[in-house]
Structures are given as C-alpha cells and as structure tokens.
Design a protein around this motif. Structure first.
Motif, PDB file in Angstrom:
ATOM      1  N   HIS A 143     -22.943 -77.433 -43.083  1.00 54.35           N
ATOM      2  CA  HIS A 143     -23.452 -78.296 -44.148  1.00 54.35           C
ATOM      3  C   HIS A 143     -23.640 -77.626 -45.502  1.00 54.35           C
ATOM      4  CE1 HIS A 143     -24.180 -81.592 -41.365  1.00 54.35           C
ATOM      5  NE2 HIS A 143     -24.778 -80.745 -40.547  1.00 54.35           N
ATOM      6  N   LEU A 144     -24.023 -76.362 -45.528  1.00 46.18           N
ATOM      7  CA  LEU A 144     -24.419 -75.758 -46.793  1.00 46.18           C
ATOM      8  C   LEU A 144     -23.272 -75.716 -47.795  1.00 46.18           C
ATOM      9  CD1 LEU A 144     -27.069 -74.350 -47.924  1.00 46.18           C
ATOM     10  CD2 LEU A 144     -25.794 -72.224 -47.656  1.00 46.18           C
ATOM     11  N   GLY A 145     -22.088 -75.339 -47.339  1.00 45.15           N
ATOM     12  CA  GLY A 145     -20.953 -75.237 -48.247  1.00 45.15           C
ATOM     13  C   GLY A 145     -20.618 -76.556 -48.927  1.00 45.15           C
ATOM     14  N   CYS A 197     -29.933 -65.535 -52.921  1.00 49.22           N
ATOM     15  CA  CYS A 197     -29.980 -66.227 -51.629  1.00 49.22           C
ATOM     16  C   CYS A 197     -31.132 -65.700 -50.783  1.00 49.22           C
ATOM     17  CB  CYS A 197     -28.657 -66.032 -50.893  1.00 49.22           C
ATOM     18  SG  CYS A 197     -28.594 -66.807 -49.259  1.00 49.22           S
ATOM     19  N   HIS A 198     -31.893 -66.614 -50.194  1.00 50.49           N
ATOM     20  CA  HIS A 198     -32.975 -66.199 -49.305  1.00 50.49           C
ATOM     21  C   HIS A 198     -32.424 -65.326 -48.175  1.00 50.49           C
ATOM     22  CE1 HIS A 198     -36.460 -66.194 -46.767  1.00 50.49           C
ATOM     23  NE2 HIS A 198     -35.775 -66.757 -45.790  1.00 50.49           N
ATOM     24  N   VAL A 203     -23.874 -68.058 -44.797  1.00 48.28           N
ATOM     25  CA  VAL A 203     -23.823 -68.504 -46.196  1.00 48.28           C
ATOM     26  C   VAL A 203     -22.551 -67.990 -46.860  1.00 48.28           C
ATOM     27  CG1 VAL A 203     -24.911 -68.294 -48.467  1.00 48.28           C
ATOM     28  CG2 VAL A 203     -26.324 -68.714 -46.440  1.00 48.28           C
ATOM     29  N   ALA A 204     -22.261 -66.716 -46.685  1.00 50.55           N
ATOM     30  CA  ALA A 204     -21.059 -66.136 -47.289  1.00 50.55           C
ATOM     31  C   ALA A 204     -19.800 -66.812 -46.753  1.00 50.55           C
ATOM     32  CB  ALA A 204     -21.012 -64.633 -47.026  1.00 50.55           C
ATOM     33  N   ASP A 205     -19.771 -67.113 -45.457  1.00 47.21           N
ATOM     34  CA  ASP A 205     -18.602 -67.730 -44.846  1.00 47.21           C
ATOM     35  C   ASP A 205     -18.370 -69.141 -45.369  1.00 47.21           C
ATOM     36  OD1 ASP A 205     -18.175 -65.468 -43.369  1.00 47.21           O
ATOM     37  OD2 ASP A 205     -18.956 -66.287 -41.488  1.00 47.21           O
ATOM     38  N   THR A 206     -19.430 -69.958 -45.373  1.00 45.07           N
ATOM     39  CA  THR A 206     -19.248 -71.363 -45.721  1.00 45.07           C
ATOM     40  C   THR A 206     -18.922 -71.557 -47.200  1.00 45.07           C
ATOM     41  OG1 THR A 206     -20.206 -73.583 -45.462  1.00 45.07           O
ATOM     42  CG2 THR A 206     -21.681 -71.854 -46.217  1.00 45.07           C
ATOM     43  N   LEU A 207     -19.356 -70.600 -48.049  1.00 41.82           N
ATOM     44  CA  LEU A 207     -19.055 -70.692 -49.479  1.00 41.82           C
ATOM     45  C   LEU A 207     -17.843 -69.859 -49.883  1.00 41.82           C
ATOM     46  CD1 LEU A 207     -22.690 -70.482 -50.907  1.00 41.82           C
ATOM     47  CD2 LEU A 207     -21.213 -72.501 -50.816  1.00 41.82           C
ATOM     48  N   HIS A 208     -17.261 -69.140 -48.921  1.00 44.46           N
ATOM     49  CA  HIS A 208     -16.107 -68.280 -49.182  1.00 44.46           C
ATOM     50  C   HIS A 208     -16.407 -67.316 -50.334  1.00 44.46           C
ATOM     51  CE1 HIS A 208     -14.002 -70.974 -46.490  1.00 44.46           C
ATOM     52  NE2 HIS A 208     -14.199 -71.990 -47.314  1.00 44.46           N
ATOM     53  N   LEU A 209     -17.572 -66.683 -50.250  1.00 45.46           N
ATOM     54  CA  LEU A 209     -18.006 -65.799 -51.322  1.00 45.46           C
ATOM     55  C   LEU A 209     -17.266 -64.467 -51.263  1.00 45.46           C
ATOM     56  CD1 LEU A 209     -21.885 -66.346 -51.302  1.00 45.46           C
ATOM     57  CD2 LEU A 209     -20.162 -67.398 -52.782  1.00 45.46           C
ATOM     58  N   LEU A 232     -23.619 -61.307 -52.111  1.00 47.02           N
ATOM     59  CA  LEU A 232     -24.992 -61.404 -51.608  1.00 47.02           C
ATOM     60  C   LEU A 232     -25.636 -60.033 -51.416  1.00 47.02           C
ATOM     61  CD1 LEU A 232     -24.640 -64.281 -48.963  1.00 47.02           C
ATOM     62  CD2 LEU A 232     -25.205 -64.437 -51.401  1.00 47.02           C
ATOM     63  N   ASP A 233     -25.130 -59.032 -52.117  1.00 41.47           N
ATOM     64  CA  ASP A 233     -25.682 -57.680 -51.949  1.00 41.47           C
ATOM     65  C   ASP A 233     -27.173 -57.621 -52.270  1.00 41.47           C
ATOM     66  OD1 ASP A 233     -23.347 -56.615 -51.064  1.00 41.47           O
ATOM     67  OD2 ASP A 233     -22.892 -55.456 -52.881  1.00 41.47           O
ATOM     68  N   SER A 234     -27.619 -58.384 -53.259  1.00 46.36           N
ATOM     69  CA  SER A 234     -29.041 -58.346 -53.616  1.00 46.36           C
ATOM     70  C   SER A 234     -29.904 -58.822 -52.461  1.00 46.36           C
ATOM     71  CB  SER A 234     -29.303 -59.193 -54.856  1.00 46.36           C
ATOM     72  OG  SER A 234     -28.983 -60.566 -54.624  1.00 46.36           O
TER      73      SER A 234
END
Length: 367
Positions: free
Chosen positions: A266-268, A290-291, A301-307, A312-314
């Motif tokens: 769902h997130l993406g 990102c939390h 999160v990284a997968d669904t948004l294809h980042l 998301l290193d931070s």
C-alpha cells in the motif's frame, strides 16, 4: 440570497492557498543512560525471559535489529523494581516531564521565543498516560500563558510525529499569526513486560529506545522547511497488526510479522498518489525522512518506492544510534538534517511514518 459566481470565490481560495507553515526549530532530548546493544542483550533477557528459557532467539533479534546503542529512561538495574503498571507509569511521568521540558526549552531557545509565545501545544506519547496530561503540567511548569491551547494525543504511536506535524499545519493555516509546538515524549523501555518471552516483547526489547523531541512551527514565511501538504492513510482490517494489549501489567506490545507486507502493498501507491497531487514523483524528492521502524520495515519502504541506494541512510543511522524512539524518531531525523547541513533551497522532502491503525502519514516539505 444570490449565490456567488465561481470566479468570485477565487481570491479567497488563493489567499488560503498562500498560507504556509514553516518548521523553524527542532530539539531532541535523550536520557543520560546510554547503553551499547551488546551490553543490553543479556540484561534485557534477565528482565523479560522466564527463568530457564532459551536465549537463542533473543540474541538473534538483538544482533539483527540494526541497533548499536540506545538511551533508557532509567539505569537498567532499576527496571526489575518496576513490578506493576503504576510504578512504570510513575517513572514515565517523572522522566517524561524532565525530558519533555528539556526538548521544549531547547526548541523554543533555537526559535528565539519564550514559553509565553506559544499559542498551541500538541503533546503526544504512547508509552504512558496521565490526567492532568504532560502538556498541562509542562505548560504550568514552564510559564506558558493560561490561555495556551493544548491537545494531548494518545494512540497514534509511531505515526504521531508525522501526524502531529500535519495537525500543526492544519492549525496554522487557520491561524497564520500563531506559533504552534509539537512535543513527543516516548519512553518505550518502561513498557517492556517482565517474564514475557513472547516474540513481540522480545522484538520491542531489541528495537526501541527512549527520548523526546519538540518542533516549533510558525505560520507565514519563516526560516526552516515549509510544509507544502500532508495526507494520512488508514488501512481497514489491519487493527491487529500493531498497538497495545492493555492489562494489569500495563502496555503489552502487539507487533505483527505482516507489517512489511502491508507496507509493500500500500505505501508505494498511496505515496505516489499524494506526490502526484502536487505534480511530483518519487524521483523529485531530494530528502527522505522515514520513521526507522526496524530493518524489515525500512527495506519494505525502499522496495515499494523503488528508492535509490542510500535514500534512507539517515533512518538507518538513527536506528543504529538511538533505536526506534516511536513518534520522536522522525522529529530527531528532522533535527539531524538541519544540524548536519540543510538541503539546498528548493529541495523537496518527504517525511513519513506508520503506526497503529494500521496507518501511514505523509508530510511534503520544501526547503
């Protein structure tokens, strides 16, 4: 009565759309009791596991949590003495007031204002409860005006940092001359259940840390990232995935293994739709806040948004240095970005978090 033509409403709509919210200061307060993850593993095992229970799972969870150090509200040796919910909640109140005041004072000082300048105080915590609430006690303790507006929030959990920023934005669009503050106080360690070897309790014991964070926001054009838009998403029939089972021993954590699957499903699409409403896509976002819900959630999160790698290193760094601080985590990340070098003017950013419901909240920022 004559109904105005559509174009006669245009000036009012344009005026409203010009109102902005600036996040002018952020400050995080961490407890003094800092521990390496390796040093906590057996001590948390002594607290949470029944005598004689095998510790292989506990040790594996601590090694794979992505956490190196954490801050705890109390010295670790004091936790066995918290034998009921009343004692744990009293400890939350004492430590929460101290950390909350530190976070608030730091944010107000950075913004160059005093407690009496605050018009709205939103205070969120999922790790303790009190009436009068933390915000009422802190407002009096710090000298805020008697007419300060207060909104205590309980139940949003990890999403409350992002959702709280959204509600500050909603308020300031209607009160553009006001100053609004969001305070998050999360003392997750005080919710650990003694002699509970369940997977959920062990996961919480491996991931969560304690801390508080405060954000000062102002209407109009001011220094700091601008809130361009917000959106929340509540997913039906997912209530069982995340939250508390509340009983005589306090807050017993519920963390379901299906959360990463919901994020991937769902997130993406939901975040892309949110960005598209502003004429943007994920590739336009220069800063992701990102939390840090845990390694599996961050990977989802990284997968669904294809980042791209490193986006998301931070969040990974924050997870390693302080663990998952529930709603305070994204606020700490926001502070880190400002402290280590703000993005260039014009940079788009997305701040996002997930929490009980199951739900997600998105905040679109621009520097």
């Amino acid at each position: 009565m004559r109904v105005p033509a559509l174009d006669e409403d245009a000036p009012a709509q344009s005026f409203a759309s010009d109102r902005t919210t600036a996040l002018v200061a952020v400050h995080t307060a961490l407890p003094a009791h800092r521990y390496a993850q390796n040093d906590l593993t057996e001590l948390i095992g002594d607290l949470c596991l029944p005598p004689g229970q095998d510790r292989a799972l506990l040790r594996r969870l601590h090694r794979s949590a992505g956490v190196r150090t954490r801050h705890l509200a109390l010295p670790i040796e004091r936790y066995p003495g918290l034998t009921d919910f009343g004692q744990a909640n009293a400890a939350w109140m004492r430590a929460g007031l101290e950390l909350g005041e530190e976070a608030l004072a730091g944010a107000l000082d950075s913004a160059g204002i005093t407690p009496s300048d605050v018009d709205l105080l939103v205070c969120t915590s999922i790790t303790g409860i009190a009436a009068p609430s933390l915000d009422a006690r802190l407002a009096v303790r710090m000298g805020m005006r008697p007419d300060v507006k207060r909104i205590p929030v309980f139940g949003l959990g990890c999403v409350a940092g992002a959702a709280g920023l959204g509600r500050l934005n909603d308020y300031l669009r209607g009160h553009p001359d006001d100053t609004a503050v969001l305070l998050s106080v999360e003392l997750c360690s005080l919710t650990l259940q003694q002699r509970d070897g369940s997977l959920a309790n062990l996961v919480a014991g491996a991931l969560f840390g304690d801390g508080a964070a405060a954000v000062v926001a102002r209407g109009g054009r001011a220094a700091g990232p601008e809130v361009v838009g917000t959106r929340g998403r509540l997913y039906p029939d997912t209530e069982h995935l995340l939250g508390w089972k509340i009983g005589a021993s306090g807050f017993r954590v519920v963390v379901d293994a299906g959360i990463p699957d919901i994020v991937r499903a769902h997130l993406g699409p939901d975040l892309r739709a949110f960005l598209a409403a502003h004429g943007l896509g994920p590739d336009d976002i220069g800063t992701w806040i990102c939390h840090p819900g845990g390694p599996k959630v961050l990977a989802a999160v990284a997968d669904t948004l294809h980042l791209p790698e490193g986006a998301l290193d931070s969040a990974w760094r924050s997870l390693a240095s302080v663990g998952n601080m529930s709603s305070a985590s994204v606020l700490r990340l926001l502070e880190d970005i400002g402290r280590t070098g703000c993005p260039k003017p014009g940079t788009w950013g997305v701040l996002l978090a997930m929490g009980p419901g199951f739900c997600a909240e998105f905040v679109l920022l621009r520097w």
